[in-house]
Motif scaffolding. Structure first.
Motif, mmCIF file in Angstrom:
data_model
loop_
_atom_site.group_PDB
_atom_site.id
_atom_site.type_symbol
_atom_site.label_atom_id
_atom_site.label_comp_id
_atom_site.label_asym_id
_atom_site.label_seq_id
_atom_site.Cartn_x
_atom_site.Cartn_y
_atom_site.Cartn_z
ATOM 1 N N ASP A 106 43.280 2.336 -7.268
ATOM 2 C CA ASP A 106 43.391 1.461 -6.098
ATOM 3 C C ASP A 106 44.078 2.235 -4.986
ATOM 4 O OD1 ASP A 106 43.273 -0.625 -4.409
ATOM 5 O OD2 ASP A 106 44.758 -1.866 -5.459
ATOM 6 N N LEU A 107 43.303 3.085 -4.350
ATOM 7 C CA LEU A 107 43.869 3.939 -3.311
ATOM 8 C C LEU A 107 43.783 3.241 -1.968
ATOM 9 C CD1 LEU A 107 41.968 7.171 -4.358
ATOM 10 C CD2 LEU A 107 44.359 6.667 -4.850
ATOM 11 N N ASP A 108 44.495 3.802 -0.996
ATOM 12 C CA ASP A 108 44.342 3.314 0.377
ATOM 13 C C ASP A 108 43.472 4.308 1.137
ATOM 14 O OD1 ASP A 108 44.410 2.309 2.860
ATOM 15 O OD2 ASP A 108 46.523 2.823 3.254
ATOM 16 N N PRO A 109 42.200 3.986 1.308
ATOM 17 C CA PRO A 109 41.274 4.957 1.910
ATOM 18 C C PRO A 109 41.737 5.435 3.275
ATOM 19 C CG PRO A 109 40.094 3.086 1.012
ATOM 20 C CD PRO A 109 41.542 2.727 0.974
ATOM 21 N N THR A 110 42.442 4.595 4.012
ATOM 22 C CA THR A 110 42.809 5.004 5.375
ATOM 23 C C THR A 110 43.843 6.117 5.358
ATOM 24 O OG1 THR A 110 44.334 3.160 5.345
ATOM 25 C CG2 THR A 110 42.278 2.853 6.547
ATOM 26 N N SER A 111 44.501 6.273 4.233
ATOM 27 C CA SER A 111 45.538 7.301 4.188
ATOM 28 C C SER A 111 44.964 8.670 3.852
ATOM 29 C CB SER A 111 46.592 6.931 3.127
ATOM 30 O OG SER A 111 45.978 6.977 1.861
ATOM 31 N N SER A 113 42.877 12.143 4.118
ATOM 32 C CA SER A 113 42.532 13.019 5.237
ATOM 33 C C SER A 113 41.012 13.088 5.352
ATOM 34 C CB SER A 113 43.094 14.417 5.007
ATOM 35 O OG SER A 113 42.283 15.098 4.076
ATOM 36 N N SER A 114 40.591 13.573 6.491
ATOM 37 C CA SER A 114 39.148 13.652 6.760
ATOM 38 C C SER A 114 38.425 14.447 5.679
ATOM 39 C CB SER A 114 38.944 14.276 8.138
ATOM 40 O OG SER A 114 37.599 14.520 8.362
ATOM 41 N N ASN A 115 38.996 15.577 5.318
ATOM 42 C CA ASN A 115 38.346 16.438 4.336
ATOM 43 C C ASN A 115 38.324 15.816 2.943
ATOM 44 O OD1 ASN A 115 37.571 18.345 6.095
ATOM 45 N ND2 ASN A 115 39.294 19.740 5.681
ATOM 46 N N GLN A 116 39.442 15.195 2.589
ATOM 47 C CA GLN A 116 39.508 14.528 1.282
ATOM 48 C C GLN A 116 38.435 13.446 1.197
ATOM 49 O OE1 GLN A 116 43.627 13.418 1.615
ATOM 50 N NE2 GLN A 116 44.125 14.420 -0.352
ATOM 51 N N ALA A 117 38.373 12.646 2.255
ATOM 52 C CA ALA A 117 37.401 11.548 2.266
ATOM 53 C C ALA A 117 35.982 12.088 2.144
ATOM 54 C CB ALA A 117 37.555 10.739 3.553
ATOM 55 N N LEU A 183 35.370 5.659 8.587
ATOM 56 C CA LEU A 183 34.348 6.499 9.214
ATOM 57 C C LEU A 183 34.833 7.052 10.546
ATOM 58 C CD1 LEU A 183 31.114 4.492 8.375
ATOM 59 C CD2 LEU A 183 31.663 6.791 7.616
ATOM 60 N N LYS A 184 35.542 6.202 11.311
ATOM 61 C CA LYS A 184 36.080 6.673 12.592
ATOM 62 C C LYS A 184 37.058 7.817 12.348
ATOM 63 C CE LYS A 184 37.486 3.582 15.684
ATOM 64 N NZ LYS A 184 38.017 2.278 16.153
ATOM 65 N N ASN A 185 37.853 7.613 11.309
ATOM 66 C CA ASN A 185 38.831 8.621 10.949
ATOM 67 C C ASN A 185 38.147 9.929 10.549
ATOM 68 O OD1 ASN A 185 41.241 9.778 10.330
ATOM 69 N ND2 ASN A 185 41.355 8.892 8.263
ATOM 70 N N VAL A 186 37.154 9.796 9.691
ATOM 71 C CA VAL A 186 36.456 10.984 9.202
ATOM 72 C C VAL A 186 35.763 11.714 10.346
ATOM 73 C CG1 VAL A 186 34.533 11.765 7.760
ATOM 74 C CG2 VAL A 186 36.136 10.075 6.888
ATOM 75 N N LEU A 187 35.160 10.931 11.223
ATOM 76 C CA LEU A 187 34.430 11.540 12.346
ATOM 77 C C LEU A 187 35.373 11.958 13.469
ATOM 78 C CD1 LEU A 187 31.510 8.992 12.441
ATOM 79 C CD2 LEU A 187 31.178 11.445 12.212
ATOM 80 N N ASN A 188 36.628 11.460 13.384
ATOM 81 C CA ASN A 188 37.644 11.758 14.389
ATOM 82 C C ASN A 188 37.227 11.270 15.777
ATOM 83 O OD1 ASN A 188 40.042 12.681 15.308
ATOM 84 N ND2 ASN A 188 39.351 14.816 15.571
ATOM 85 N N ILE A 189 36.765 10.021 15.812
ATOM 86 C CA ILE A 189 36.399 9.431 17.105
ATOM 87 C C ILE A 189 37.041 8.057 17.221
ATOM 88 C CG2 ILE A 189 34.207 10.632 17.424
ATOM 89 C CD1 ILE A 189 32.796 8.292 16.220
ATOM 90 N N THR A 190 37.066 7.515 18.448
ATOM 91 C CA THR A 190 37.721 6.223 18.659
ATOM 92 C C THR A 190 36.739 5.137 19.044
ATOM 93 O OG1 THR A 190 38.084 6.942 20.918
ATOM 94 C CG2 THR A 190 39.919 7.223 19.373
ATOM 95 N N TRP A 265 33.923 2.510 1.852
ATOM 96 C CA TRP A 265 35.221 1.891 1.573
ATOM 97 C C TRP A 265 35.439 1.759 0.067
ATOM 98 C CZ3 TRP A 265 39.683 0.797 3.819
ATOM 99 C CH2 TRP A 265 40.543 -0.123 3.203
ATOM 100 N N ASP A 266 34.428 1.205 -0.629
ATOM 101 C CA ASP A 266 34.547 0.993 -2.071
ATOM 102 C C ASP A 266 34.746 2.311 -2.800
ATOM 103 O OD1 ASP A 266 34.337 -1.684 -1.804
ATOM 104 O OD2 ASP A 266 32.187 -1.801 -2.319
ATOM 105 N N ALA A 267 33.937 3.306 -2.431
ATOM 106 C CA ALA A 267 33.991 4.580 -3.139
ATOM 107 C C ALA A 267 35.351 5.248 -2.971
ATOM 108 C CB ALA A 267 32.888 5.504 -2.646
ATOM 109 N N LEU A 268 35.890 5.164 -1.756
ATOM 110 C CA LEU A 268 37.172 5.824 -1.517
ATOM 111 C C LEU A 268 38.314 5.065 -2.186
ATOM 112 C CD1 LEU A 268 36.890 6.945 2.214
ATOM 113 C CD2 LEU A 268 36.497 8.264 0.152
ATOM 114 N N LYS A 269 38.177 3.751 -2.204
ATOM 115 C CA LYS A 269 39.250 2.922 -2.751
ATOM 116 C C LYS A 269 39.341 3.088 -4.260
ATOM 117 C CE LYS A 269 40.560 -1.991 -2.695
ATOM 118 N NZ LYS A 269 41.952 -1.963 -2.206
ATOM 119 N N THR A 270 38.193 3.076 -4.918
ATOM 120 C CA THR A 270 38.197 3.097 -6.380
ATOM 121 C C THR A 270 37.939 4.488 -6.942
ATOM 122 O OG1 THR A 270 35.850 2.627 -6.395
ATOM 123 C CG2 THR A 270 37.317 0.738 -6.485
#
Lengths: 427, 197, 199, 270, 199
Positions: A106-111, A113-117, A183-190, A265-270
């Motif tokens: 049960d990870l926090d996907p938002t935490s 890094s772009s590369n990890q994700a 996705l915004k985080n990974v793409l580094n856009i706002t 989201w699901d893949a990163l969380k679990t």
């Protein structure tokens, strides 16, 4: 809230399939093709007779394939019918269990890094469910090298009648918001938009509230084919994706499907690969349904569950407009499948062989603003250069022209034929 | 280069010269006949109106006379009408400017200078207005019987020719043309008689 | 001299290579000068004269004409005979001259005399050129006359100026106009193809 | 300078003058603006009628001749020339048929509707090239004849006709070996073979033996029996398809006898 | 044309008349051979139209000058045909040589159509019409160019329609020239509507 629409297109009077997404019982046997994306097939890493667990890697390649059930590998074949008509390698598994062995993390996907994700996305074998099933990690990398500034989450169900996105917007709001953030985080856009088809004001307000601060809501008119990335980009940003071979990334936009965002989201969380896929089953079935189907479930099993009463004319994967008719019900539901549409025998249209009567209906509905009747007529007489001079290759093959044609001319087929012949001549 | 040029010039010029030479003979041979045909097509209907029947073909027997001298000199084709070999009347054309351009009339006159008939042969008057005059037989009949020395003018200019209302300009043009024809009658007659011998 | 070949060169223009049906050449007079049979016949004979004479002369001159001025020389020869025709018709067939009008001088740019000059007369001896010119010319006359026959019969209800249709026949005056000429020739061409293809 | 002779002075002077000026202009221009042209174009142009009728679709005979020499137009492009001219042009350009073993097309498939399995009912455009776009064609076999007659329609000599069972038949008398059918077929089913070749493996399938067994009764399995029995070693198995080398074949007929599916055929007597 | 002084509106009327009402191809029957020959493809038709406009724009005034300063003063009107066609033939040949030398692309686009123009009766016909209508120098230029544009218009319209013939099921015997002529007739019929433009 923005609104968006396209020129041309068709406003279908078909209700989208509603109702909660039901989970389909796991069948006794699943087949997992080693290619469920746009690209080259994976290599099988299991042998016949081997026992596999849920989520175990069974095919390795640019988009890895994981077992979606626990069971015994019954076959590793090189020649299994493909959705696109050819043959591909596939792995058959006799089902012994359908649950994960251990609980997912049960990870926090938002935490992350772009590369990890990105690494996780790649390992989980995620594809963009939007269209064409492009490998997601590759797509994100490509977008980054292009310096994309805008993310569009495509929450519009492309084909008439399909209700997946509409239902997911109700059921999975949290995951959607999370997915967009990641996705915004990974793409580094706002800058992000969430495009949905216009629905009741109340629903729209709820969604807008949910995504506020994350993405701007864009409401599109209920017109086919506004859900195609090319048209979404044009409608939202006003930028023209260059034809014929341009991509949204060329104008600084990346379009990613709604379900893709959820799966990210699901893949990163679990930290687990996806094992099921939401699809709509509709058309000539007793109970049109939105279903959550274990990847690898043969079409036959899905149809039996929904109750096909009348003799089947065609089983079309995707939808009536751009879908692919299937000749074998052994073909499984893969990551490429968004919907299954069943056509009755009596609904099939024969080619009339009639000539174009120049009524101009196809011109009116063509969202690319082409002259389909002229292009197809040129293709028919083998004058492909002339057809190209009317921008044959710009055609997105949405099928609007053939749908409205009163002479029942297979315009899209002629156009595809013309494109293939031009490619042949170039070679 | 020079040799080629000489050959080119020689052949092309040669062919052209021979062609022109030959054609001149054909032209000279057909000249009279062509003129006769053209005049016949153009003038015969008018001549038929303004001259009474005669023994000869006035077109075939046409005579060209020169009027005036020096720069003012011009040629007039005269159509003589004979009976028993004797000249009794003649016809020729004269013109005056009208509303849309020159109006040309054919006038038939007896040897004593009495007008036998008048007919417009060429005009560019306004259809429906000017053509009321050019097509009107009554208007033309007003000239019949006038002699070479009588005053030929519209009533408003002191003469007795009644203009057609609404088409005064065209009426005036025709009248002037007839007057012009009568002015030169004596000269024409003299020259004609001397030519006919 | 080969009599058989001579006959062949003469007769080919009458059916096998009949202008303007077989090669679509010399269309302008074909369309413009076929309102009446007399016009069509007149035009055809004028062309026959020009074609025959120019063929003969070009054949005679073919060895001395340099390449650079070939076209110019051919056209001068053709033009000479055209002017002769023009002057003669004007002098002795004045009504014909008037109704053919501008198309008599335009024989000079008719593709048939020039085409035959290039294709045949400049490569063959005088006697064959004569046969070729005569044959082609008569073939052309036949074509024109037959086209004129239909146009006059249906468009005016007359043949050679005589009324031949029943009283009350409403002439298809459309056929007398430019568009009618095109349509009529197009239909005749199609029917000729039909007849030709059966052979 | 009187009379008729006098009348000829001006015409002769004017026309002669005009002609002389023009001739000088043309002569000078032809040297100053001289452009090298392929002498063959000129030669072909000589053969054409020179009527500049435009019937060939090109702008005049010179243009047509240039197109013929460049190979863009066929030798018989001119509609106004008799066949003798075509022969002359072909001779001039060296486009005559060279003295080599003549070839004919042969349809390398016997998978008629009753013998080869069908996956689905094809409802699209009547053209093989369009049919392969729909799920790769309606036959289970991805190498076999689709039977919609694209080759029949495209044969410029009318040497192909559709057989009763949906497989085209070559009329060997009419076939010139031009290879048009080979080029248009999306699956390359027609192949050019030497006109004298008598024994041919009539199949185009490269699938492995078990697959072929499943999908076609008459396909070449690629089992290699023919290779084994051939005394002259005239048969090779190339990617699961047997290929007969006519230069080695002695027509013993053993391969035909032993072939389990009858894919090897004697197509000519003798 | 009886006005002595020409106003701008008269020139406009002249242009409209030359292009639409008395279209040189469809109403006057001039230039039909290249019309049918070069109207199979749009690009060919357009090039031909340009070439004709250029040549006619030049030869119209040149022939007018020859008429005015050579033929009339020396009373050589009967040699009109000869002088005009010689001029046109030589001019066309000269232009062809020049274009071929100075610009290959231009030659490919325009030059190759030049030989067709010599035998195009639209060119010679317009030169004759300039004289027949007693135009002055300016009117000659305007009329020549306008006539050529009328020719081009008809050619381009025809090419547009003929490109669509590919889609139509035309009986075999009527294909190509035959249906082309019938179509030309129908276009001509529609051009009749423009006759209402004139008084």
């Amino acid at each position: 809230m923005k609104t968006a629409t396209i020129k041309g297109g068709i406003e279908f009077k078909v209700e989208r399939v509603g109702g909660a997404i039901e989970t389909l019982p796991v069948p006794s046997k699943v087949v997992l093709p080693l290619k469920q994306h746009k690209g080259t097939a994976c290599k099988a890493v299991v042998k016949k007779g081997q026992e596999v667990k849920v989520g175990e890697l069974i095919g390795d390649g640019e988009v890895p394939i994981h077992a979606t059930v626990a069971g015994k590998v019954t076959e590793v074949t090189k020649r299994f019918p493909d959705i696109r008509g050819g043959y591909i390698p596939a792995i058959g598994i006799e089902v012994q269990g359908d649950a994960w062995d251990e609980d997912g993390s049960d990870l926090d996907p938002t935490s992350l890094s772009s590369n990890q994700a990105l690494e996780t996305i790649k390992k989980a074998g995620l594809v963009d469910y939007n269209i064409d099933a492009e490998p997601l990690a590759e797509k994100i990398n490509f977008a980054k090298t292009k310096g994309v500034k805008t993310l569009v989450i495509n929450g519009v169900d492309l084909e008439p009648g399909v209700g997946i996105c509409k239902q997911l917007l109700v059921e999975k709001r949290q995951e959607i918001v999370g997915g967009i953030k990641v996705l915004k985080n990974v793409l580094n856009i706002t800058n992000a938009y969430l495009a949905i088809e216009s629905t009741s004001a109340q629903v729209q307000a709820t969604i807008e509230g949910a995504v506020s601060g994350v993405a701007e809501l864009v409401v599109t008119s209920p017109k086919y084919p506004v859900g195609l990335p090319k048209f979404l980009v044009k409608a939202i940003t006003g930028k023209e994706v260059p034809s014929p071979h341009g991509r949204p990334e060329d104008v600084g936009v990346v379009v990613i499907g709604l379900e893709t965002a959820i799966s990210v989201w699901d893949a990163l969380k679990t930290n687990r690969p996806p094992i099921d896929k939401a699809i709509t089953v509709y058309g000539a079935v007793n109970n049109p349904k939105n279903l959550r189907v274990r990847i690898g479930t043969p079409l036959k099993h899905v149809l039996e569950y929904c109750g096909v009463s009348a003799e089947i004319g065609k089983v079309i994967v995707g939808g009536p407009m751009m879908g692919l008719a299937q000749y074998s019900l052994d073909i499984p539901v893969t990551k490429e499948v968004n919907a299954i549409f069943i056509q009755r025998e009596s609904e099939l249209t024969e080619i009339s062989g009639q000539k174009c009567i120049n009524c101009g209906w196809c011109v009116k509905v063509c969202p690319m603003r082409l002259l389909p009747h002229i292009i197809s007529s040129y293709c028919e007489v083998g004058m492909f250069e002339e057809a190209e001079s009317y921008n044959l290759s710009y055609c997105v093959e949405c099928g609007c022209c053939a749908y409205v044609c009163p002479a029942k001319i297979p315009l899209v087929h002629w156009i595809k034929y013309g494109k293939s012949q031009i490619k042949r001549e170039e070679r | 280069m020079f040799k080629l040029l000489v050959r080119l010039v020689g052949v092309l010029t040669g062919i052209c010269v021979v062609s022109a030479f030959l054609l001149t003979f054909v032209r000279e041979g057909t000249k009279g006949q062509i003129e006769y045909q053209q005049l016949k097509a153009l003038m015969a209907p008018a001549v038929k109106v303004v001259l009474p029947p005669s023994d000869n073909d006035p077109i075939a027997d046409r005579v060209k006379v020169t009027i005036g001298t020096g720069k003012k000199a011009r040629k007039i084709t005269v159509f003589p009408a004979k009976k028993g070999g004797k000249l009794f009347a003649l016809a020729y054309t004269a013109s005056a400017s009208g509303h849309g351009g020159p109006v040309e009339v054919m006038v038939g006159i007896t040897v004593d200078g009495k007008i036998l008939g008048v007919k417009v042969v060429k005009h560019s008057e306004t259809p429906g207005i000017g053509t009321k005059v050019t097509n009107s037989k009554e208007f033309m009949s007003q000239f019949v019987g006038k002699t070479w020395n009588s005053k030929i003018a519209l009533s408003n200019a002191g003469g007795d020719i009644q203009a057609i209302s609404g088409a005064t300009e065209s009426s005036l043009a025709v009248t002037n043309a007839v007057a012009n024809a009568m002015k030169i009658f004596q000269v024409v007659k003299q020259k004609l008689e001397s030519k006919l011998g | 001299m080969d009599t058989k070949r001579l006959v062949k060169e003469f007769t080919k223009g009458l059916w096998k290579e009949i202008p303007p049906f077989r090669f679509v050449l010399g269309l302008c007079p074909t369309l413009a000068c076929t309102t009446t049979v007399s016009d069509g016949l007149g035009m055809g004979l004028c062309l026959t004269f020009v074609l025959t004479c120019s063929n003969v002369f070009i054949s005679m001159l073919r060895k001395i004409i340099p390449d650079e001025v070939r076209l110019a020389c051919f056209i001068v020869v053709v033009a000479t005979f055209v002017i002769i025709v023009e002057l003669v018709t004007q002098a002795y067939f004045y009504p014909l001259y008037m109704s053919l009008g501008i198309f008599i001088p335009l024989i000079v740019v008719n593709c048939i005399p020039l085409g035959r000059a290039e294709a045949f007369a400049s490569k063959n001896s005088v006697i064959y050129s004569l046969a070729d010119g005569l044959g082609m010319g008569l073939g052309y006359t036949m074509s024109l006359t037959s086209l004129a026959f239909f146009r006059e019969l249906l468009g005016k209800g007359t043949i050679w100026g005589h009324h031949v249709m029943w009283s009350g026949f409403e002439p298809l005056s459309f056929l007398q106009k430019a568009p009618g000429a095109f349509v009529c020739l197009g239909l005749m061409l199609g029917i000729m193809n039909l007849v030709g293809s059966e052979k | 300078m009187e009379g008729i002779l006098g009348a000829t002075v001006y015409p002769v002077l004017v026309m002669g003058g005009l002609a002389a000026v023009f001739a000088v202009m043309l002569g000078v221009a032809s040297r100053v603006f001289y452009v090298e042209v392929d002498p063959r174009i000129k030669a072909v142009e000589e053969l054409l009628p020179g009527a500049n009728c435009g019937g060939c679709g090109y702008a005049g005979c010179a243009d047509c001749a240039a197109a013929i020499v460049r190979g863009e137009a066929p030798v018989n492009a001119c509609v106004a020339s008799p066949p003798e001219v075509y022969e002359k042009i072909a001779k001039l350009l060296g486009k005559t048929v060279e003295a080599k073993e003549p070839q004919v097309a042969h349809i390398m498939c016997r998978g008629t509707k009753d013998k080869a399995k069908i996956r689905f009912r094809y409802m699209g455009i009547e053209d093989c090239r369009a049919a392969v776009l729909v799920a790769g064609g309606d036959k289970e076999c991805l190498y076999g004849c689709l039977g919609l007659g694209t080759c029949v329609k495209s044969c410029p000599f009318g040497a192909l006709r559709m057989g009763e069972n949906g497989i085209p038949v070559v009329d060997r008398d009419k076939c010139t070996g031009c290879g048009t059918c080979v080029r248009v077929c999306p699956r390359g089913v027609p192949k050019l073979i030497p006109a004298s070749q008598k024994i041919v493996t009539v199949c185009n399938n490269h699938d492995a033996p078990p697959t072929v067994k499943k999908i076609c009764e008459v396909g070449c399995l690629g089992c290699g029996i023919c290779k084994k029995v051939c005394p002259e070693k005239a048969i090779e198995i190339v990617n699961f398809l047997s290929v007969v080398d006519p230069s080695k074949c002695n027509l013993c007929g053993k391969c035909i006898e032993k072939c389990p599916t009858g894919a090897i055929q004697q197509i000519l007597p003798g | 044309m009886h006005h002595e002084v020409w106003h701008f509106s008269d020139y406009v009327m002249l242009v409209v008349s030359a292009i639409f009402i008395n279209n040189i191809l469809l109403a006057r029957f001039l230039g039909n051979c290249p019309f049918l020959g070069t109207s199979k493809r749009m690009d060919t038709a357009f090039s031909m139209a340009c070439a004709v406009t250029f040549v006619l724009g030049c030869t119209g005034p040149i022939t007018w000058l020859i008429e005015k300063y050579l033929l009339i003063p020396y009373d050589l009107l009967y040699l009109e045909t000869l002088a005009f066609i010689l001029t046109i033939a030589v001019f066309v040949q000269l232009v062809e040589m020049v274009i071929r030398k100075i610009s290959q692309p231009l030659y490919r686009a325009l030059g190759i159509y030049l030989p067709l123009i010599t035998t195009n009766c639209a060119v010679l016909g317009t030169c004759f019409l300039n004289i027949k209508e007693k135009f002055n120098f300016i009117q000659t230029i305007v009329f020549s160019v306008a006539s050529a544009m009328g020719f081009g218009l008809a050619l381009v319209i025809m090419a547009g329609i003929r490109e669509r013939f590919n889609f139509a099921r035309i009986p075999k015997n009527f294909q190509d020239t035959s249906i082309g002529l019938i179509t030309a007739g129908l276009i001509g019929l529609s051009f009749f509507a423009f006759q209402g433009l004139a008084k």
